[in-house]
Design an enzyme around this catalytic site. Structure first.
Site, PDB file in Angstrom:
ATOM      1  N   GLU A  77      -2.420  -1.383  -8.764  1.00 56.74           N
ATOM      2  CA  GLU A  77      -1.905  -0.135  -9.355  1.00 56.74           C
ATOM      3  C   GLU A  77      -2.062  -0.132 -10.881  1.00 56.74           C
ATOM      4  OE1 GLU A  77       2.137   0.362  -7.891  1.00 56.74           O
ATOM      5  OE2 GLU A  77       1.390   1.331  -6.083  1.00 56.74           O
ATOM      6  N   GLU A  84      -1.387   1.441   0.650  1.00 56.42           N
ATOM      7  CA  GLU A  84       0.065   1.392   0.849  1.00 56.42           C
ATOM      8  C   GLU A  84       0.567   2.741   1.354  1.00 56.42           C
ATOM      9  OE1 GLU A  84       2.415  -0.001  -2.441  1.00 56.42           O
ATOM     10  OE2 GLU A  84       1.146  -1.767  -2.798  1.00 56.42           O
TER      11      GLU A  84
END
Length: 594
Positions: free
Chosen positions: A95, A164
């Site tokens: 991320e 995710e």
């Protein structure tokens, strides 16, 4: 490196392989994950000249060393799919996109370096970066979120991957428990598959427990249950587990068509559409109703279908509805924990010494030190101790207004003792770690000892350069109400002690516990000390069901069983209500809170 016990990575991956699972190995080494310090060891912060996750030579050297170590282990055990193993993908960084924007040019050159370094390790399987729109070829950029159907990778040659799919959300001490209904989760997954998504990883499918002091934050709870399909204890959470199982069984029925063509999208109404996969090997259709308020009646291939609000019906043969995301045919389970006679345990107590100068080597200096610089995270606890002389002629001693003490701390929790007596406590939150304490204090004529116990509750795991954030009492510390007015104690001589005396004596271990006299029975209930160790023995429960500890009768602290750290606990209530909650409409973590 530590690959012992539950850190045995090779054994874990081989176990997955035996169970017929593929592995996406997300190496990081930064992982966030609500894990202490984001997965980095604390010593990394003290490498000279280091700056985390940017174009910085000391950091890149450490990161490359770690990545090469893990990849080397996997190769030597032949665990990559290119060697016949179960690892089909690996991830570098995590991320980083939002951070890269903050770091500018240095961020961009770092993420390009990370991608190039990873690809150069020649694993024979693809690398991915999540939340990284500019991932350079051949690294695949992937999506994390509650929904990823609006996501498209940065090149038509890259598959659409959801690294995710958030099944719920984490919990923090003092915060609510967030729940995500399976009707919405399965709708999100079906939306992703119908548009051509090819990889879904649930975060979490099983969250489990952050044992020891591994939970980050600060204030991330020991439980990392995450409202996942398999709960913290490894038991199926119904209907979430069963309804998702049915979803994937249905998608599997559509597989021949899904992998051979791209879908044709047609409108069936103002908020309804069909995604159809027609190929020589079969036909599969997804009929979607995005209206969150009402059912929709649609016509598809001359047949009539009724679609519940905010749902998708899957037709593996383009005719028969085998599954609808909002129609749950699985029974709901209520998990019940039964007491195992633990209430009859005989408890003993040992009182912790407040700011004991007899323990550990001491550090004495003028001024207040940053907590992590002193403890290096070997303990949650750091004592800050100083003394104050009070003249017998002070007005407050003759019945005047009492003195007060103000303390500024960078977090995370604080207990104030004067002459061994607790005067007050305060704590920050995950959103704002800082503490501004002010409270009355009891001082006497002569020398008084001020002991501030600063407590870290998990180190930060996310944020721009979180390695530079402070913890502990940073001041000012000021005594108010003396005849002279206020007395600033910030730059006095302070003495430091890392950890509690009981930690240094290893009272939490089986051997150390026998080194002191424990108080027994009826004495325990009297004069409750604010800092105490409690111990009891119990027989191993029969059976092989999961075991839990109900800490509802306790306050705040840590737990060990047979010398193994289970984790932190804290009794803090949060109000939430999820009774009148509807699954429809876009989900946010705050939508359904218990």
């Amino acid at each position: 490196y530590n690959f012992e016990g539950r850190y045995d990575l090779v054994r874990f991956i081989k176990t997955a392989q035996k169970a017929g699972l593929f592995v996406h190995l997300r190496i990081g080494p930064y992982i966030c994950g609500e894990w202490n310090f984001g997965g980095f060891p604390v010593w990394l912060k003290y490498v000279p000249g280091i700056s985390f996750r940017t174009d910085n030579e000391p950091f890149k050297a450490a990161m490359q060393g770690f990545t090469e170590k893990i990849v080397g282990m996997m190769k030597s055990e032949e665990l990559f799919a290119s060697q016949g193993g179960p690892i089909i993908l690996s991830q570098i960084e995590n991320e980083y996109g939002p951070e890269e924007k903050e770091f500018g040019a240095a961020g961009k050159s770092y993420s390009d370096w990370a991608a190039k370094m990873a690809v150069g390790l020649d694993t024979g399987v693809p690398w991915v970066m999540c939340k990284q729109e500019d991932a350079p070829d051949p690294v695949i950029n992937a999506c994390n979120g509650f929904y990823c159907d609006a996501f498209t990778p940065n090149s038509p040659s890259k598959p659409t991957m959801w690294t995710e799919a958030w099944t719920g959300w984490f919990t923090e001490f003092g915060g609510t428990i967030r729940k995500r209904p399976v009707e919405d989760l399965s709708f999100a997954v079906a939306r992703f598959v119908q548009k051509g998504g090819s990889f879904i990883n649930y975060y979490m499918y099983h969250g489990g427990t952050n044992f020891g002091r591994t939970a980050g934050g600060p204030f991330i709870t020991t439980s990392y249950d995450y409202d996942a399909p398999l709960d913290e204890y490894g038991l199926a959470r119904e209907p979430k587990y069963g309804h998702l199982k049915e979803l994937h069984r249905t998608i599997k029925l559509c597989e021949p068509a899904l992998v051979s063509v791209d879908p044709t999208v047609t409108s069936l109404g103002s908020m309804q559409e069909a995604h159809v996969y027609r190929s020589p090997s079969g036909c599969a259709a997804f009929l979607a109703n995005y209206n969150s308020n009402s059912h929709a009646k649609v016509v598809f291939d001359n047949e009539h279908y009724s679609l519940p609000p905010w749902s998708i019906s899957i037709l593996p043969d383009c005719k028969t509805v085998v599954y609808n995301t909002a129609t749950v045919g699985v029974q709901t389970s209520q998990m019940q924990m039964w007491s195992n006679g633990a209430s009859s345990m005989m408890w003993e107590r040992y009182d912790e010494e407040v700011g004991s100068l007899a323990a550990a080597p001491l550090l004495t200096t003028s001024g207040l030190l940053e907590q992590l610089n002193v403890t290096r995270d070997t303990s949650d606890y750091l004592w800050y101790m100083t003394s104050v002389d009070v003249s017998p002629s002070e007005k407050f001693l003759q019945g005047g207004k009492p003195l007060s003490l103000s303390v500024q701390s960078a977090g995370h929790a604080l207990h104030i003792f004067i002459n061994g007596q607790l005067q007050g406590s305060a704590s920050g939150t995950r959103e704002d770690k800082r503490i501004s304490y002010k409270g009355n204090v009891n001082l006497r004529a002569g020398t008084n000892k001020i002991s501030l116990l600063s407590v870290a509750c998990g180190l930060p795991n996310i944020g721009v350069h979180y390695e530079t954030w402070n913890t502990g009492v940073n001041g000012p510390v000021v005594l108010h109400g003396l005849d002279e007015g206020s007395r600033d104690l910030t730059w006095q001589t302070w003495t430091y002690q890392v950890g509690l005396k009981g930690e240094q004596m290893n009272l939490n271990s089986l051997e150390g516990a026998s080194s002191v006299e424990w108080m027994q029975g009826s004495l325990i209930a009297q004069n409750q000390m604010p800092l105490a160790w409690y111990r009891a023995y119990f027989d191993t429960p029969s059976g092989d069901e999961p075991l839990a500890l109900d800490m509802g009768s306790m306050g705040k602290g840590q737990i060990w069983i047979n010398g193994q750290s289970i984790g932190r606990y804290s009794l803090a209530y949060a109000t939430g209500d999820c009774k009148d909650y509807s699954y429809t409409g876009s989900f946010r973590a705050t939508k359904c809170q218990a």
